[in-house]
Design a protein around this motif. Structure first.
Motif, mmCIF file in Angstrom:
data_model
loop_
_atom_site.group_PDB
_atom_site.id
_atom_site.type_symbol
_atom_site.label_atom_id
_atom_site.label_comp_id
_atom_site.label_asym_id
_atom_site.label_seq_id
_atom_site.Cartn_x
_atom_site.Cartn_y
_atom_site.Cartn_z
ATOM 1 N N TYR A 92 0.816 -1.255 0.182
ATOM 2 C CA TYR A 92 0.026 -0.006 0.015
ATOM 3 C C TYR A 92 0.994 1.300 -0.054
ATOM 4 N N ILE A 93 1.901 1.187 0.921
ATOM 5 C CA ILE A 93 2.826 2.452 1.100
ATOM 6 C C ILE A 93 3.448 2.635 -0.353
ATOM 7 N N GLN A 94 3.942 1.667 -0.879
ATOM 8 C CA GLN A 94 4.713 1.764 -2.306
ATOM 9 C C GLN A 94 4.022 1.973 -3.431
ATOM 10 N N THR A 95 2.784 1.380 -3.507
ATOM 11 C CA THR A 95 2.085 1.563 -4.799
ATOM 12 C C THR A 95 0.791 2.225 -4.604
ATOM 13 N N LEU A 126 -8.170 1.386 5.706
ATOM 14 C CA LEU A 126 -7.290 2.214 4.897
ATOM 15 C C LEU A 126 -8.284 3.145 4.100
ATOM 16 N N LYS A 127 -9.507 2.514 3.618
ATOM 17 C CA LYS A 127 -10.354 3.150 2.739
ATOM 18 C C LYS A 127 -11.024 4.451 3.417
ATOM 19 N N THR A 128 -11.435 4.280 4.577
ATOM 20 C CA THR A 128 -11.700 5.481 5.302
ATOM 21 C C THR A 128 -10.760 6.441 5.618
ATOM 22 N N LEU A 129 -9.593 6.122 5.768
ATOM 23 C CA LEU A 129 -8.469 7.244 6.074
ATOM 24 C C LEU A 129 -8.155 7.816 4.623
ATOM 25 N N GLN A 130 -8.146 7.139 3.459
ATOM 26 C CA GLN A 130 -8.014 7.649 2.276
ATOM 27 C C GLN A 130 -9.232 8.729 2.041
ATOM 28 N N GLU A 131 -10.318 8.530 2.356
ATOM 29 C CA GLU A 131 -11.510 9.494 1.914
ATOM 30 C C GLU A 131 -11.317 10.673 2.669
ATOM 31 N N ILE A 132 -11.015 10.523 4.071
ATOM 32 C CA ILE A 132 -11.030 11.600 4.838
ATOM 33 C C ILE A 132 -9.665 12.659 4.375
ATOM 34 N N ALA A 133 -8.722 12.061 3.928
ATOM 35 C CA ALA A 133 -7.564 12.640 3.296
ATOM 36 C C ALA A 133 -8.074 13.561 2.251
ATOM 37 N N ILE A 134 -8.748 12.671 1.278
ATOM 38 C CA ILE A 134 -9.018 13.632 0.134
ATOM 39 C C ILE A 134 -10.140 14.725 0.429
ATOM 40 N N ILE A 135 -11.071 14.499 1.431
ATOM 41 C CA ILE A 135 -11.901 15.515 1.783
ATOM 42 C C ILE A 135 -11.443 16.626 2.434
ATOM 43 N N HIS A 136 -10.083 16.534 3.173
ATOM 44 C CA HIS A 136 -9.309 17.479 3.611
ATOM 45 C C HIS A 136 -8.358 18.041 2.556
ATOM 46 N N GLY A 137 -8.477 17.767 1.238
ATOM 47 C CA GLY A 137 -7.593 18.178 0.150
ATOM 48 C C GLY A 137 -6.281 17.607 0.134
ATOM 49 N N PHE A 138 -5.823 16.496 0.592
ATOM 50 C CA PHE A 138 -4.800 15.900 0.452
ATOM 51 C C PHE A 138 -4.786 14.501 -0.269
ATOM 52 N N ASP A 139 -4.041 14.456 -1.421
ATOM 53 C CA ASP A 139 -4.033 13.245 -2.214
ATOM 54 C C ASP A 139 -3.248 11.812 -1.821
ATOM 55 N N PRO A 140 -3.920 10.738 -1.462
ATOM 56 C CA PRO A 140 -3.294 9.581 -1.216
ATOM 57 C C PRO A 140 -2.471 9.084 -2.442
ATOM 58 N N SER A 141 -2.795 9.632 -3.480
ATOM 59 C CA SER A 141 -1.725 8.907 -4.581
ATOM 60 C C SER A 141 -0.430 9.541 -4.391
ATOM 61 N N ASP A 142 -0.105 10.539 -3.501
ATOM 62 C CA ASP A 142 1.094 10.997 -3.205
ATOM 63 C C ASP A 142 2.080 10.082 -2.038
ATOM 64 N N GLN A 143 2.895 9.372 -2.257
ATOM 65 C CA GLN A 143 3.375 8.406 -1.381
ATOM 66 C C GLN A 143 3.637 8.891 0.063
ATOM 67 N N SER A 144 4.122 10.206 0.205
ATOM 68 C CA SER A 144 4.229 10.639 1.704
ATOM 69 C C SER A 144 2.740 10.850 2.167
ATOM 70 N N ARG A 197 0.444 8.552 1.851
ATOM 71 C CA ARG A 197 0.166 7.170 2.238
ATOM 72 C C ARG A 197 0.686 6.868 3.455
ATOM 73 N N VAL A 198 2.137 7.365 3.744
ATOM 74 C CA VAL A 198 2.634 7.029 4.803
ATOM 75 C C VAL A 198 1.911 7.917 5.977
ATOM 76 N N PHE A 199 1.516 9.166 5.919
ATOM 77 C CA PHE A 199 0.714 9.690 6.886
ATOM 78 C C PHE A 199 -0.433 8.930 7.203
ATOM 79 N N ILE A 200 -1.057 8.280 6.326
ATOM 80 C CA ILE A 200 -2.259 7.471 6.619
ATOM 81 C C ILE A 200 -2.000 6.477 7.383
ATOM 82 N N VAL A 201 -1.005 5.534 7.145
ATOM 83 C CA VAL A 201 -0.534 4.438 7.943
ATOM 84 C C VAL A 201 -0.127 4.960 9.240
ATOM 85 N N LYS A 202 0.429 5.930 9.519
ATOM 86 C CA LYS A 202 0.934 6.692 10.646
ATOM 87 C C LYS A 202 -0.451 6.878 11.475
ATOM 88 N N CYS A 203 -1.497 7.409 10.988
ATOM 89 C CA CYS A 203 -2.847 7.533 11.673
ATOM 90 C C CYS A 203 -3.323 6.229 12.129
#
Length: 272
Positions: free
Chosen positions: A60-63, A142-160, A162-168
């Protein structure tokens, strides 16, 4: 757009929440013990399934987890709320914090309901369906955190991101010492220039996320091992875990958005 005073007031709320997370409930300490006992009685195929989460998190983090969500569907939902077109994640950066929170809470309720059904259905079979529930719950998380990221204007397509999401994900299942350390790590994400420099070091520690995530199952999943009765416990624990995770995601992503807006308004004061 919010005023500086409104942003600081929101930031104060989040900082109070962060301080409230520094306590570790007694039952959470006990939760570590049952899992050590479970290690001895759990069938090998479940150990193998939990171990495979290492590879899933690493992948997930890598791709990325592009198969987990459809951005276009989320964009349409945000468009409906705001009444203006959203074509990319960057279009969401400037929407009001109140709208971000409302949409996040609505989607979280959906994910909690889904996780509840998931936990109940896999709880029917006790220990044998627990192997299905663990990776399924990880996917929902992971799906929930990705959605929350996008809703706040942050793109989970960016690897950094995804690191933040895993840290959450790690934060929601960490003990008091772990929570403090993770909060310190995540504070740097409020400063764009620091992200690339710390990316490699952040990636090196991702494996520990799975172990803390697994430990979180402790006594919460102990009762789910009992056939039929596991329906009740499975439904309750899954809903509780997604609720805690979503709260973590919303608070930490809102904090980042607030800090970036304060920075653009000339107030770069770091949060404690």
């Amino acid at each position: 757009m919010e005023t500086k005073e409104e942003l600081l007031a929101e930031l104060s709320i989040i900082e109070k929440w962060e301080k409230s997370q520094s306590g570790l409930w007694f039952w959470e300490r006990l939760g570590r013990l049952p899992f050590k006992l479970l290690d001895k009685i759990t069938p090998q195929f479940i150990h193998n399934k939990v171990g495979s989460l290492l590879e899933e998190i690493g992948s997930y983090i890598q791709t990325g987890g592009s198969n987990l969500i459809k951005k276009e569907t989320l964009f349409k939902r945000i468009e409906k709320e705001l009444g203006k077109p959203i074509n990319e994640v960057a279009d969401i950066e400037e929407i009001p914090l109140t709208a971000m929170q409302k949409i996040s809470e609505e989607l979280t309720e959906q994910r909690k309901k889904f996780a509840t059904i998931q936990g109940a259905s896999t709880g029917i079979g006790g220990i044998f369906t627990l192997a299905i529930d663990i990776p399924a719950l990880l996917a929902i998380s992971l799906k929930t955190l990705q959605e929350i990221a996008i809703i706040h204007g942050f793109d989970p397509s960016d690897q950094s991101e995804r690191v933040f999401i895993v840290k959450c994900l790690q934060f929601s299942s960490a003990d008091i010492v772990g929570k403090r350390a993770i909060l310190n790590e995540l504070s740097s994400y409020g400063q764009k220039e620091s992200r690339s420099g710390e990316m490699v070091s952040q990636l090196q520690g991702w494996r520990e996320v799975v172990y803390t995530y697994r430990d979180q199952f402790g006594w919460k999943k102990l009762f789910q091992m009992v056939p039929v009765a596991g329906m009740i416990f499975g439904a309750f624990t899954n809903r509780s875990m997604i609720n805690d995770l979503a709260e973590t995601g919303m608070m930490l992503y809102r904090k980042r958005r607030i800090l970036e807006r304060l920075g653009s308004s000339g107030d770069g004061s770091p949060a404690s």
